[in-house]
Every structure is written in C-alpha cells, then in structure tokens.
Design a protein around this motif. Structure first.
Motif, PDB file in Angstrom:
ATOM      1  N   VAL A  31       0.860  -1.179   0.000  1.00 51.36           N
ATOM      2  CA  VAL A  31       0.000   0.000   0.000  1.00 51.36           C
ATOM      3  C   VAL A  31       0.899   1.231   0.000  1.00 51.36           C
ATOM      4  CG1 VAL A  31      -1.794   1.311   1.196  1.00 51.36           C
ATOM      5  CG2 VAL A  31      -1.830  -1.190   1.268  1.00 51.36           C
ATOM      6  N   ILE A 147     -15.962   0.737  -4.242  1.00 53.00           N
ATOM      7  CA  ILE A 147     -14.767  -0.103  -4.111  1.00 53.00           C
ATOM      8  C   ILE A 147     -15.051  -1.505  -4.621  1.00 53.00           C
ATOM      9  CG2 ILE A 147     -13.153  -1.140  -2.474  1.00 53.00           C
ATOM     10  CD1 ILE A 147     -13.471   1.378  -0.744  1.00 53.00           C
ATOM     11  N   LEU A 158      -4.975  -1.482  -7.286  1.00 53.51           N
ATOM     12  CA  LEU A 158      -6.196  -0.700  -7.096  1.00 53.51           C
ATOM     13  C   LEU A 158      -5.809   0.726  -6.718  1.00 53.51           C
ATOM     14  CD1 LEU A 158      -9.321  -0.579  -6.782  1.00 53.51           C
ATOM     15  CD2 LEU A 158      -8.993  -1.271  -4.397  1.00 53.51           C
ATOM     16  N   LEU A 160      -7.170   4.137  -5.272  1.00 52.29           N
ATOM     17  CA  LEU A 160      -8.287   4.691  -4.502  1.00 52.29           C
ATOM     18  C   LEU A 160      -8.098   6.190  -4.354  1.00 52.29           C
ATOM     19  CD1 LEU A 160      -8.584   2.026  -1.633  1.00 52.29           C
ATOM     20  CD2 LEU A 160     -10.120   2.315  -3.583  1.00 52.29           C
ATOM     21  N   VAL A 179      -9.442  -1.491   3.092  1.00 48.27           N
ATOM     22  CA  VAL A 179      -8.179  -1.337   2.357  1.00 48.27           C
ATOM     23  C   VAL A 179      -7.165  -2.370   2.840  1.00 48.27           C
ATOM     24  CG1 VAL A 179      -6.230   0.193   1.886  1.00 48.27           C
ATOM     25  CG2 VAL A 179      -8.558   1.108   1.871  1.00 48.27           C
ATOM     26  N   ILE A 182      -8.256  -5.821   1.515  1.00 49.66           N
ATOM     27  CA  ILE A 182      -7.935  -5.967   0.090  1.00 49.66           C
ATOM     28  C   ILE A 182      -6.449  -6.206  -0.094  1.00 49.66           C
ATOM     29  CG2 ILE A 182      -7.792  -4.670  -2.079  1.00 49.66           C
ATOM     30  CD1 ILE A 182     -10.483  -3.339  -1.188  1.00 49.66           C
ATOM     31  N   ASN A 183      -5.632  -5.444   0.602  1.00 52.09           N
ATOM     32  CA  ASN A 183      -4.184  -5.626   0.511  1.00 52.09           C
ATOM     33  C   ASN A 183      -3.764  -7.001   1.028  1.00 52.09           C
ATOM     34  OD1 ASN A 183      -1.299  -4.755   2.239  1.00 52.09           O
ATOM     35  ND2 ASN A 183      -1.414  -4.538   0.026  1.00 52.09           N
ATOM     36  N   SER A 188      -2.025  -4.804  -4.578  1.00 50.31           N
ATOM     37  CA  SER A 188      -1.345  -3.555  -4.262  1.00 50.31           C
ATOM     38  C   SER A 188      -2.334  -2.393  -4.369  1.00 50.31           C
ATOM     39  CB  SER A 188      -0.162  -3.329  -5.203  1.00 50.31           C
ATOM     40  OG  SER A 188       0.818  -4.343  -5.032  1.00 50.31           O
ATOM     41  N   VAL A 189      -2.088  -1.346  -3.586  1.00 46.34           N
ATOM     42  CA  VAL A 189      -3.016  -0.219  -3.520  1.00 46.34           C
ATOM     43  C   VAL A 189      -2.234   1.091  -3.536  1.00 46.34           C
ATOM     44  CG1 VAL A 189      -4.819   0.941  -2.163  1.00 46.34           C
ATOM     45  CG2 VAL A 189      -4.673  -1.566  -2.153  1.00 46.34           C
ATOM     46  N   LEU A 191      -3.175   4.769  -2.408  1.00 41.72           N
ATOM     47  CA  LEU A 191      -4.211   5.423  -1.630  1.00 41.72           C
ATOM     48  C   LEU A 191      -3.981   6.931  -1.623  1.00 41.72           C
ATOM     49  CD1 LEU A 191      -6.623   5.289   0.365  1.00 41.72           C
ATOM     50  CD2 LEU A 191      -4.942   4.906   2.194  1.00 41.72           C
TER      51      LEU A 191
END
Length: 236
Positions: A31, A147, A158, A160, A179, A182-183, A188-189, A191
């Motif tokens: 993240v 989401i 993703l 966000l 979050v 999901i991670n 991977s995110v 944010l």
C-alpha cells in the motif's frame, strides 16, 4: 519486486501543468499513500496512470509492460483499476447492478457470479443491500459499492482516490479496514487521501506531492515523524 514504475511523468490540462517530473514506485502486495493539498496533482497522477490524462513526458511501466500510451480500457485489462473520487454510482440502479458494471469487460456469466459472491463475502453489508437502489444508501455504504465495483475487474493494482472524503468517523475506519483486507489478498493499492495520518498508518510507504511534483517520499514511519509532514499534513 516493482509492480508499477512511474518515471519522470509530466502531464497537463491544455497549457496548465498538473504534474512535472514525478517518480513513483509501487511494489507487489504494497500500500502506497499519496499525500498533498488540494490541487497538488494527486488525482491527476492516478488519472495519468490509467490513461485518462495523457503523458507529456516520462514513462509508466506495469510489470514488464510499458503502459504509457495505452487507452484506459487497455490499462484496465492489464490489471490496474481506478476507484474515482466522489464514488460516481448510478443512483437509479441497484447495488448489485452497480457492482456488476465493474466486470463489463468479462462476458462469462459464471465468472461474474463467482466474483460477485466473493465480494459479498468481503462486503457482507452489500449483500444485504443488493436489491436496494444506490441512492438509498449512506455515503459510507456508497463508497463500499464503489470499491466493490472496482474490485470486480480483479485488479492487481487498485487506485483509490479520496475514499474517506465526507464520511462519518465510523465509516472512515470501516474503509480503512477494507483497504487492509484488500491488501491482505495480495492486491497492491495506491491510496490518495486527505486524512494523512490515517493513510500513513495503513500504507507501507508514502509520497508527498506539492505543486505537481514529489517533495518527499519514504517509509510511512519516516513520514509520520517528519517535521514538515507533521506541520503541514498532521496538524502539528
């Protein structure tokens, strides 16, 4: 291992430069928080990654592929999905219909059904609201739908954009939990978040954008203890 690599990225709206010489990396199962004031270029960065805003200079690589010139639908097929600021649901469609739109590129009804069931397990409240109109939901519930819709494309990365904007404190913590969940699935995110403290507590690393460029980057703990970040973004 690097999943996304943005190198020397510059972008503009007509003659107004919004990003200049931005370098950013996202590793697998990571993240990454992107912080900055309004107008710093955060949303433009996400839109540039997914091809909604064209690059003027620089390069974007996802995995082993150069995605710098791909169209948004092509970037989506590569595994990069944007959940935009403001949710942007269809208010007169049901929760289930809104979520299914995230799988518009998939034509296999069995696959769509399995993805939907997986998301209902992850978002049990949405299963209860599946037949309700999106307009009847609270802001936090609408954010969950947005989401979940993004997750229907089964992203590897993703993006966000301001997911907690305008939400009540209880729902802000719920979004943060999602979050992390999901991670935890290996996704991977990136944010983008005005709530810098929350974002850095969720993220492994972070970048600070100021006037369209990266002014600071580092591990989340480093940024939380950075004097400039504390004064400008964490309220001293």
């Amino acid at each position: 291992m690097s999943l996304l690599s943005v190198t020397g990225a510059s972008a503009a709206y007509q003659d107004v430069v919004a990003l200049h010489d931005v370098d950013l990396e996202v590793r697998e199962s990571e993240v990454v928080a992107v912080l900055g004031a309004n107008g710093a270029g955060k949303s433009t960065l996400l839109k540039t990654i997914v091809g909604l805003v064209p690059l003027r200079a620089g390069k974007i690589r996802f995995g082993s592929r150069d995605i710098s010139t791909l169209k948004p639908q092509q970037v989506l097929r590569e595994g990069v999905t944007l959940c935009p600021e403001g949710r942007r649901l269809f208010p007169d469609m049901t929760v289930a219909e809104n979520i299914r739109l995230g799988a518009y590129s998939c034509r296999d009804t069995g696959t769509i059904r399995r993805r939907l069931e997986m998301l209902y397990d992850m978002f049990p409240k949405l299963s209860e609201r599946a037949r309700q109109l999106a307009s009847s939901l609270s802001g936090g519930e609408q954010q969950m739908v947005a989401i979940a819709r993004a997750m229907m494309s089964q992203p590897k990365l993703l993006l966000l954009d301001e997911p907690t904007l305008g939400l009540a404190p209880k729902m802000i913590h719920e979004v943060a939990r999602l979050v992390k969940l999901i991670n935890g699935e290996g996704i991977s995110v990136i944010l983008v978040e005005q709530n810098a403290r929350l974002a850095l507590r969720i993220a492994h690393r972070g970048y600070v954008l100021e006037h369209g460029g990266v002014s600071l980057h580092g591990e989340s703990d480093e940024l939380l203890s950075n004097e400039h970040v504390q004064q400008i973004y964490l309220g001293g």
